[in-house]
Design a protein around this motif. Structure first.
Motif, PDB file in Angstrom:
ATOM      1  N   ILE A   8      46.907  42.237  41.835  1.00 45.00           N
ATOM      2  CA  ILE A   8      47.064  41.392  43.026  1.00 45.00           C
ATOM      3  C   ILE A   8      46.976  42.164  44.331  1.00 45.00           C
ATOM      4  O   ILE A   8      46.852  41.562  45.398  1.00 45.00           O
ATOM      5  N   ASN A   9      47.039  43.483  44.257  1.00 46.48           N
ATOM      6  CA  ASN A   9      47.000  44.302  45.464  1.00 46.48           C
ATOM      7  C   ASN A   9      45.692  44.089  46.228  1.00 46.48           C
ATOM      8  O   ASN A   9      44.623  44.090  45.643  1.00 46.48           O
ATOM      9  N   GLU A  10      45.795  43.913  47.522  1.00 48.03           N
ATOM     10  CA  GLU A  10      44.654  43.800  48.427  1.00 48.03           C
ATOM     11  C   GLU A  10      43.780  42.570  48.187  1.00 48.03           C
ATOM     12  O   GLU A  10      42.638  42.528  48.640  1.00 48.03           O
ATOM     13  N   LYS A  11      44.288  41.584  47.484  1.00 47.91           N
ATOM     14  CA  LYS A  11      43.577  40.316  47.307  1.00 47.91           C
ATOM     15  C   LYS A  11      44.423  39.225  47.948  1.00 47.91           C
ATOM     16  O   LYS A  11      45.616  39.123  47.685  1.00 47.91           O
ATOM     17  N   PRO A  12      43.829  38.399  48.800  1.00 47.53           N
ATOM     18  CA  PRO A  12      44.648  37.379  49.455  1.00 47.53           C
ATOM     19  C   PRO A  12      45.171  36.304  48.505  1.00 47.53           C
ATOM     20  O   PRO A  12      46.294  35.846  48.643  1.00 47.53           O
ATOM     21  N   VAL A  13      44.345  35.913  47.510  1.00 45.51           N
ATOM     22  CA  VAL A  13      44.768  34.888  46.557  1.00 45.51           C
ATOM     23  C   VAL A  13      44.343  35.318  45.161  1.00 45.51           C
ATOM     24  O   VAL A  13      43.161  35.585  44.923  1.00 45.51           O
ATOM     25  N   VAL A  14      45.304  35.358  44.251  1.00 43.14           N
ATOM     26  CA  VAL A  14      45.029  35.694  42.856  1.00 43.14           C
ATOM     27  C   VAL A  14      45.639  34.611  41.983  1.00 43.14           C
ATOM     28  O   VAL A  14      46.798  34.215  42.181  1.00 43.14           O
ATOM     29  N   ILE A  70      49.811  34.459  46.508  1.00 47.41           N
ATOM     30  CA  ILE A  70      49.170  34.346  47.817  1.00 47.41           C
ATOM     31  C   ILE A  70      49.811  35.389  48.714  1.00 47.41           C
ATOM     32  O   ILE A  70      51.038  35.417  48.868  1.00 47.41           O
ATOM     33  N   GLY A  71      48.979  36.251  49.282  1.00 43.26           N
ATOM     34  CA  GLY A  71      49.501  37.327  50.111  1.00 43.26           C
ATOM     35  C   GLY A  71      50.374  38.280  49.317  1.00 43.26           C
ATOM     36  O   GLY A  71      51.417  38.708  49.803  1.00 43.26           O
ATOM     37  N   GLN A  72      49.965  38.594  48.102  1.00 45.62           N
ATOM     38  CA  GLN A  72      50.680  39.503  47.200  1.00 45.62           C
ATOM     39  C   GLN A  72      52.081  39.018  46.826  1.00 45.62           C
ATOM     40  O   GLN A  72      52.904  39.775  46.338  1.00 45.62           O
TER      41      GLN A  72
END
Length: 106
Positions: A8-14, A70-72
């Motif tokens: 999830i790091n550096e991804k806005p939505v996972v 969302i937002g880590q």
């Protein structure tokens, strides 16, 4: 847990999903309708999917999919995301995470 954090790091939505889960598909469609492009991990198609699923369960995801970050930050599953949408809070959350640039309240 570290495995999930790396994904999830550096991804806005996972979204952690399973290809056979209709609620996962519904949540993906909802988030895409805002113009976001979520990173989706299909746990049933990953060699380490069972390990990730166990880590999600340990984080309190019940059921394990969909698990939306969302937002880590863990937002939750389908019920939580749908509730945010009904309360007009999902759009601003996506904007604050950098997943979309603008959002117009309906």
């Amino acid at each position: 847990m570290d495995m999930v954090m790396r994904l999830i790091n550096e991804k806005p939505v996972v979204i952690f999903s399973k290809s056979s889960c209709c609620m996962s598909y519904t949540i993906q469609t909802l988030i895409c309708s805002f113009g976001a492009n979520p990173t989706v991990y299909e746990l049933d198609q990953m060699s380490n999917g069972q390990l990730i699923e166990r880590a999600l369960l340990q984080q309190g995801c019940q059921p394990s999919v969909p698990a939306v970050f969302i937002g880590q930050r863990l937002v939750g599953g389908a019920n939580q995301v749908m509730s945010l949408n009904l309360q007009n809070e999902l759009g601003p959350l996506l904007v604050n995470a950098g997943a979309i640039w603008i959002w117009k309240k309906k």
